[in-house]
Design a protein around this motif. Structure first.
Motif, short mmCIF file in Angstrom:
data_model
loop_
_atom_site.label_atom_id
_atom_site.label_comp_id
_atom_site.label_asym_id
_atom_site.label_seq_id
_atom_site.Cartn_x
_atom_site.Cartn_y
_atom_site.Cartn_z
N GLU A 77 43.91 49.04 19.69
CA GLU A 77 43.99 49.87 20.78
C GLU A 77 43.39 49.32 22.45
OE1 GLU A 77 41.37 53.15 20.53
OE2 GLU A 77 42.29 53.60 17.84
N VAL A 78 42.85 48.26 22.31
CA VAL A 78 42.47 47.22 23.44
C VAL A 78 43.26 46.30 24.04
CG1 VAL A 78 40.37 45.58 24.04
CG2 VAL A 78 40.25 47.11 22.01
N ALA A 147 37.61 43.75 27.35
CA ALA A 147 38.32 44.02 27.29
C ALA A 147 38.69 45.39 27.39
CB ALA A 147 39.28 42.67 25.94
N GLY A 148 38.15 45.99 27.22
CA GLY A 148 37.55 47.81 26.69
C GLY A 148 36.98 48.49 25.78
N GLN A 156 30.61 54.53 21.21
CA GLN A 156 31.49 53.79 21.52
C GLN A 156 30.65 52.46 21.81
OE1 GLN A 156 34.36 54.51 23.90
NE2 GLN A 156 34.26 56.48 22.80
N PHE A 157 31.69 51.23 21.94
CA PHE A 157 31.49 49.54 21.47
C PHE A 157 32.24 49.03 22.41
CE2 PHE A 157 30.06 51.78 17.41
CZ PHE A 157 28.93 50.77 17.42
N MET A 158 31.71 48.45 23.49
CA MET A 158 32.81 47.01 24.50
C MET A 158 32.96 46.32 23.50
SD MET A 158 33.74 46.46 27.34
CE MET A 158 32.74 47.96 28.97
N CYS A 159 34.57 45.99 23.39
CA CYS A 159 35.34 44.89 22.90
C CYS A 159 35.05 43.69 24.21
CB CYS A 159 36.25 44.87 22.50
SG CYS A 159 36.50 45.93 21.71
N PHE A 160 34.57 42.60 23.48
CA PHE A 160 34.43 41.58 24.30
C PHE A 160 35.54 40.17 23.98
CE2 PHE A 160 30.72 43.40 24.64
CZ PHE A 160 30.47 42.76 26.07
#
Length: 183
Positions: A77-78, A147-148, A156-160
């Motif tokens: 999804e990112v 990245a999203g 919720q988790f932040m993607c890097f």
């Protein structure tokens, strides 16, 4: 300091490290990890697959992280900016709370990045719990691109992501780190 692959002999020590991290995070109202994740089975699999890197100081385990290619399905999804055939992913990074704020996480991340470079990876991805500001700050400070977001069981988790191609592996010895290779 040494970094080496975990063995079945290290499993109980890794679980104690995880317990100390969970306790400190709970005290800080960061409900990220619990009995369900990460659990003993996931660390056993990491060890069996040769993906769990342990960071020790004077034979005392103070940190660890997993480096593999396993991207959770939610990563689809990112809107990733960087793409490659093989992408390294960091999971379950943890530092013993007694060593928080002493640069250990940054040193471990640098070591893991250099290991990834030596293995031929050009991109690293990872995620961090949005309610864990220290983790978000660490990855941002280390040059990881936001990245999203994705949703996992705890929220919720932040993607890097970070491009590591063109970066030559640093001399670990220069930084006081010894890489131990398993036989």
């Amino acid at each position: 300091m040494t970094i080496h692959l975990g063995t079945p002999y290290d499993l109980d020590t890794v679980m104690r490290l995880k317990g100390a991290c969970v306790l400190r995070m709970q005290q800080m109202n960061i409900d990220q990890w619990d009995e369900a994740y990460p659990n003993r089975i996931s660390f056993e699999e990491d060890i069996n697959q040769g993906n769990l890197y342990l960071y020790s100081l004077d034979d005392l385990l103070i940190a660890c992280a997993v480096l593999n290619e396993n991207q959770d399905s939610e990563y689809q999804e990112v809107n990733w900016a960087y793409h490659a055939e093989n992408i390294a992913v960091i999971h379950r990074l943890m530092v013993h709370p007694e060593y928080w704020g002493k640069g250990i996480a940054s040193k471990l991340m640098s070591s893991i990045e250099n290991i990834a470079v030596s293995m031929g990876y050009s991109i690293i991805r990872l995620d961090a719990f949005l309610k864990n500001p220290s983790a978000i700050s660490l990855y941002t400070k280390l040059g990881y691109r936001h990245a999203g977001k994705v949703a996992f069981r705890k929220g919720q988790f932040m993607c890097f992501e970070k491009r590591i191609d063109g970066v030559s592996a640093v001399d670990f010895e220069k930084h006081g780190i010894t890489v131990m290779h398993s036989a």
